[in-house]
Design a protein around this motif. Structure first.
Motif, mmCIF file in Angstrom:
data_model
loop_
_atom_site.group_PDB
_atom_site.id
_atom_site.type_symbol
_atom_site.label_atom_id
_atom_site.label_comp_id
_atom_site.label_asym_id
_atom_site.label_seq_id
_atom_site.Cartn_x
_atom_site.Cartn_y
_atom_site.Cartn_z
ATOM 1 N N THR A 76 0.863 -1.172 0.000
ATOM 2 C CA THR A 76 0.000 0.000 0.000
ATOM 3 C C THR A 76 0.899 1.221 0.000
ATOM 4 O OG1 THR A 76 -0.098 0.002 2.398
ATOM 5 C CG2 THR A 76 -1.849 -1.168 1.242
ATOM 6 N N GLY A 121 1.372 -3.955 3.437
ATOM 7 C CA GLY A 121 -0.022 -4.110 3.822
ATOM 8 C C GLY A 121 -0.412 -5.551 3.571
ATOM 9 N N THR A 126 -3.657 -8.012 2.139
ATOM 10 C CA THR A 126 -4.973 -8.153 1.544
ATOM 11 C C THR A 126 -5.424 -9.585 1.751
ATOM 12 O OG1 THR A 126 -4.456 -6.505 -0.131
ATOM 13 C CG2 THR A 126 -6.311 -7.951 -0.576
ATOM 14 N N ASN A 180 -8.464 -12.220 0.839
ATOM 15 C CA ASN A 180 -9.628 -12.469 -0.002
ATOM 16 C C ASN A 180 -10.347 -13.712 0.499
ATOM 17 O OD1 ASN A 180 -9.077 -10.346 -1.808
ATOM 18 N ND2 ASN A 180 -7.609 -11.627 -2.894
ATOM 19 N N ARG A 213 -13.314 -8.907 0.316
ATOM 20 C CA ARG A 213 -11.897 -8.540 0.303
ATOM 21 C C ARG A 213 -11.638 -7.609 1.477
ATOM 22 N NH1 ARG A 213 -9.089 -6.639 -4.930
ATOM 23 N NH2 ARG A 213 -8.104 -8.644 -4.718
ATOM 24 N N TYR A 214 -10.638 -7.951 2.272
ATOM 25 C CA TYR A 214 -10.223 -7.136 3.411
ATOM 26 C C TYR A 214 -8.832 -6.591 3.133
ATOM 27 C CZ TYR A 214 -13.826 -9.855 5.836
ATOM 28 O OH TYR A 214 -14.996 -10.456 6.199
ATOM 29 N N GLU A 215 -8.635 -5.313 3.343
ATOM 30 C CA GLU A 215 -7.311 -4.726 3.207
ATOM 31 C C GLU A 215 -6.943 -4.080 4.541
ATOM 32 O OE1 GLU A 215 -6.268 -2.575 -0.220
ATOM 33 O OE2 GLU A 215 -7.606 -3.734 -1.508
ATOM 34 N N THR A 216 -5.823 -4.508 5.091
ATOM 35 C CA THR A 216 -5.391 -3.968 6.375
ATOM 36 C C THR A 216 -4.567 -2.717 6.154
ATOM 37 O OG1 THR A 216 -3.364 -5.259 6.409
ATOM 38 C CG2 THR A 216 -5.311 -6.263 7.401
ATOM 39 N N LYS A 217 -4.539 -1.896 7.160
ATOM 40 C CA LYS A 217 -3.731 -0.693 7.120
ATOM 41 C C LYS A 217 -2.566 -0.872 8.079
ATOM 42 C CE LYS A 217 -7.717 2.040 6.063
ATOM 43 N NZ LYS A 217 -8.789 2.842 6.549
#
Length: 56
Positions: A2, A12, A14, A16, A32-36
């Motif tokens: 990211t 980062g 991701t 799925n 879909r999850y995207e972490t920060k």
């Protein structure tokens, strides 16, 4: 990877989640999850002692 506002790449993750058809093997994306990335540095990665009946 990211990017931050400055365009600097930061790691980062991701994740799925798919639904798979057992007959054809086709995958359908469900979520879909995207972490920060965290700006907080952990001092330790030690987990607390297990409290399950088997480990007591």
């Amino acid at each position: 990877m990211t990017t931050t506002g400055s365009g600097t790449p930061r790691p980062g993750l991701t994740v799925n989640v798919y639904r798979v058809d057992s007959k054809t093997g086709d995958r359908t994306l469900v979520k879909r999850y995207e972490t920060k990335p965290s700006n907080v540095i952990e001092k330790t990665h030690i987990f607390p002692p297990c409290t399950c009946p088997r480990c007591r």
